[in-house]
Motif scaffolding. Sequence first.
Motif, PDB file in Angstrom:
ATOM      1  N   TYR A 175       0.885  -1.355   0.080  1.00  0.00           N
ATOM      2  CA  TYR A 175      -0.008   0.074  -0.124  1.00  0.00           C
ATOM      3  C   TYR A 175       1.042   1.117   0.100  1.00  0.00           C
ATOM      4  CZ  TYR A 175      -4.046  -2.957   1.303  1.00  0.00           C
ATOM      5  OH  TYR A 175      -5.089  -3.894   1.114  1.00  0.00           O
ATOM      6  N   ILE A 176       0.717   1.903  -0.954  1.00  0.00           N
ATOM      7  CA  ILE A 176       1.444   3.249  -1.125  1.00  0.00           C
ATOM      8  C   ILE A 176       0.511   4.650  -0.820  1.00  0.00           C
ATOM      9  CG2 ILE A 176       3.237   2.570  -2.652  1.00  0.00           C
ATOM     10  CD1 ILE A 176       1.466   3.963  -4.828  1.00  0.00           C
ATOM     11  N   ILE A 177      -0.660   4.283  -0.587  1.00  0.00           N
ATOM     12  CA  ILE A 177      -1.586   5.393  -0.214  1.00  0.00           C
ATOM     13  C   ILE A 177      -2.647   4.554   0.635  1.00  0.00           C
ATOM     14  CG2 ILE A 177      -3.339   7.181  -0.916  1.00  0.00           C
ATOM     15  CD1 ILE A 177      -1.815   7.525  -3.528  1.00  0.00           C
ATOM     16  N   GLU A 178      -3.126   5.226   1.706  1.00  0.00           N
ATOM     17  CA  GLU A 178      -4.191   4.774   2.562  1.00  0.00           C
ATOM     18  C   GLU A 178      -5.049   5.945   2.967  1.00  0.00           C
ATOM     19  OE1 GLU A 178      -2.675   2.216   5.879  1.00  0.00           O
ATOM     20  OE2 GLU A 178      -0.711   2.101   4.848  1.00  0.00           O
ATOM     21  N   ASN A 179      -6.143   5.920   2.490  1.00  0.00           N
ATOM     22  CA  ASN A 179      -7.058   6.964   2.845  1.00  0.00           C
ATOM     23  C   ASN A 179      -6.768   8.357   2.648  1.00  0.00           C
ATOM     24  OD1 ASN A 179      -9.520   8.135   3.844  1.00  0.00           O
ATOM     25  ND2 ASN A 179      -9.039   7.985   6.001  1.00  0.00           N
ATOM     26  N   GLY A 180      -6.024   8.617   1.562  1.00  0.00           N
ATOM     27  CA  GLY A 180      -5.714   9.752   1.055  1.00  0.00           C
ATOM     28  C   GLY A 180      -4.291  10.058   1.597  1.00  0.00           C
ATOM     29  N   SER A 181      -3.536   9.267   2.374  1.00  0.00           N
ATOM     30  CA  SER A 181      -2.357   9.572   2.900  1.00  0.00           C
ATOM     31  C   SER A 181      -1.136   8.730   2.420  1.00  0.00           C
ATOM     32  CB  SER A 181      -2.227   9.443   4.383  1.00  0.00           C
ATOM     33  OG  SER A 181      -1.312   9.680   4.956  1.00  0.00           O
ATOM     34  N   ILE A 182      -0.126   9.327   1.837  1.00  0.00           N
ATOM     35  CA  ILE A 182       0.974   8.540   1.421  1.00  0.00           C
ATOM     36  C   ILE A 182       1.884   7.766   2.444  1.00  0.00           C
ATOM     37  CG2 ILE A 182       3.255   8.681   0.227  1.00  0.00           C
ATOM     38  CD1 ILE A 182       1.988  11.020  -1.591  1.00  0.00           C
ATOM     39  N   ASN A 183       2.047   6.595   2.255  1.00  0.00           N
ATOM     40  CA  ASN A 183       2.560   5.661   3.219  1.00  0.00           C
ATOM     41  C   ASN A 183       4.354   6.005   3.091  1.00  0.00           C
ATOM     42  OD1 ASN A 183       4.005   3.731   4.786  1.00  0.00           O
ATOM     43  ND2 ASN A 183       2.189   2.300   4.483  1.00  0.00           N
ATOM     44  N   GLU A 184       4.664   6.614   3.847  1.00  0.00           N
ATOM     45  CA  GLU A 184       6.237   7.106   3.727  1.00  0.00           C
ATOM     46  C   GLU A 184       7.227   5.748   3.884  1.00  0.00           C
ATOM     47  OE1 GLU A 184       7.475   9.670   2.466  1.00  0.00           O
ATOM     48  OE2 GLU A 184       5.759  11.283   2.720  1.00  0.00           O
ATOM     49  N   ASP A 185       6.753   5.268   4.820  1.00  0.00           N
ATOM     50  CA  ASP A 185       7.469   3.740   5.231  1.00  0.00           C
ATOM     51  C   ASP A 185       7.509   2.844   4.053  1.00  0.00           C
ATOM     52  OD1 ASP A 185       7.906   4.875   7.739  1.00  0.00           O
ATOM     53  OD2 ASP A 185       6.211   3.530   8.713  1.00  0.00           O
ATOM     54  N   THR A 186       6.510   2.683   3.479  1.00  0.00           N
ATOM     55  CA  THR A 186       6.507   1.874   2.394  1.00  0.00           C
ATOM     56  C   THR A 186       7.219   2.258   1.046  1.00  0.00           C
ATOM     57  OG1 THR A 186       4.254   1.187   2.591  1.00  0.00           O
ATOM     58  CG2 THR A 186       4.859   0.723   0.438  1.00  0.00           C
ATOM     59  N   LEU A 187       7.045   3.614   0.723  1.00  0.00           N
ATOM     60  CA  LEU A 187       7.945   4.137  -0.106  1.00  0.00           C
ATOM     61  C   LEU A 187       9.594   3.985   0.329  1.00  0.00           C
ATOM     62  CD1 LEU A 187       6.302   7.857  -0.929  1.00  0.00           C
ATOM     63  CD2 LEU A 187       6.097   5.454  -2.062  1.00  0.00           C
ATOM     64  N   LYS A 188       9.934   4.126   1.709  1.00  0.00           N
ATOM     65  CA  LYS A 188      11.429   4.098   1.876  1.00  0.00           C
ATOM     66  C   LYS A 188      11.634   2.598   1.469  1.00  0.00           C
ATOM     67  CE  LYS A 188      14.376   4.633   5.901  1.00  0.00           C
ATOM     68  NZ  LYS A 188      14.468   5.072   7.262  1.00  0.00           N
ATOM     69  N   ARG A 189      10.885   1.703   1.959  1.00  0.00           N
ATOM     70  CA  ARG A 189      11.216   0.240   1.695  1.00  0.00           C
ATOM     71  C   ARG A 189      11.164   0.098   0.436  1.00  0.00           C
ATOM     72  NH1 ARG A 189       7.920  -4.116   0.995  1.00  0.00           N
ATOM     73  NH2 ARG A 189       6.099  -2.997   1.767  1.00  0.00           N
ATOM     74  N   LEU A 190      10.578   0.642  -0.844  1.00  0.00           N
ATOM     75  CA  LEU A 190      10.502   0.503  -1.982  1.00  0.00           C
ATOM     76  C   LEU A 190      11.594   1.330  -3.017  1.00  0.00           C
ATOM     77  CD1 LEU A 190       6.951   0.464  -2.979  1.00  0.00           C
ATOM     78  CD2 LEU A 190       8.123  -1.397  -2.808  1.00  0.00           C
ATOM     79  N   SER A 191      12.375   2.106  -1.988  1.00  0.00           N
ATOM     80  CA  SER A 191      13.140   3.065  -2.661  1.00  0.00           C
ATOM     81  C   SER A 191      12.698   3.967  -3.531  1.00  0.00           C
ATOM     82  CB  SER A 191      14.454   2.266  -3.139  1.00  0.00           C
ATOM     83  OG  SER A 191      15.055   1.217  -2.077  1.00  0.00           O
ATOM     84  N   ARG A 192      11.433   4.555  -3.154  1.00  0.00           N
ATOM     85  CA  ARG A 192      10.822   5.332  -4.051  1.00  0.00           C
ATOM     86  C   ARG A 192      10.550   6.694  -3.239  1.00  0.00           C
ATOM     87  NH1 ARG A 192      10.070   2.711  -9.353  1.00  0.00           N
ATOM     88  NH2 ARG A 192      10.176   0.810  -9.065  1.00  0.00           N
ATOM     89  N   ASP A 193       9.926   7.647  -4.017  1.00  0.00           N
ATOM     90  CA  ASP A 193       9.795   8.891  -3.246  1.00  0.00           C
ATOM     91  C   ASP A 193       8.230   9.370  -3.822  1.00  0.00           C
ATOM     92  OD1 ASP A 193      10.037   9.993  -5.935  1.00  0.00           O
ATOM     93  OD2 ASP A 193      12.023  10.763  -5.542  1.00  0.00           O
TER      94      ASP A 193
END
Length: 233
Positions: A175-193
Amino acid sequence: MKVDTNLYVSIGLKLIVAMIGLLIMTRLLGKKEISQLTAFDFVSSLMLSELVGNTIYDDNIHLSHLLFALIIWTLLALGLEKFIALFPRLSRYAAGTPDLIIRDGIVDFKAMKRNNLDFAQLGMLLRENNIFSLREVAYALFETNGSISVLRQKDPEEISGNAVDQQSSVSLPAYIIENGSINEDTLKRLSRDREWVDQLLQLSGISHHERVLFAEWSDSSGLYYQLKEVKKD
């Protein structure tokens, strides 16, 4: 020896009220309180046990006090659940987040030590998922309630040799977005921004991430999402 009948009646009434109150509270908070035990649930259970235990056998605490305490605790728990639902990031801090124990077929020993897991415990958790060999596992998540969730390899029989040299046949969705909020922890794990997320949404004709109810990313399948405003023809 004179028996204090009023004391026995008082204890009995408190037990009945406590049982009914806890049942109602459990129904209001949802079935997840029964099916799993997160860190918050564990603290809640301890508080409730202390609350009920200390009031039942105390003559100075009346039935109305027990009812009041149960109602206040239920309202606090419900209020916290609703508040956390509005801010998904708070949920990750309050209840914790799953930890990736096996990634792309590779066991993360640091993650195991971080969660106080050894290979005997890992093997037991995998066997509970009907998995008897690590070669069958592409990804394994250690959940906040102590269970493990597994995504299997497609062709485990063809996998042998050094695990590092193998190429996983599946990809773990996140999940990169949950209820309109970007999941920063997931992005970090995916090496994305966040810029990468915005580009993905723009390709799908979405102007802002706050419009998205959820968005799931998989390296093998791409983006899967749902907007908050569901439109059907």
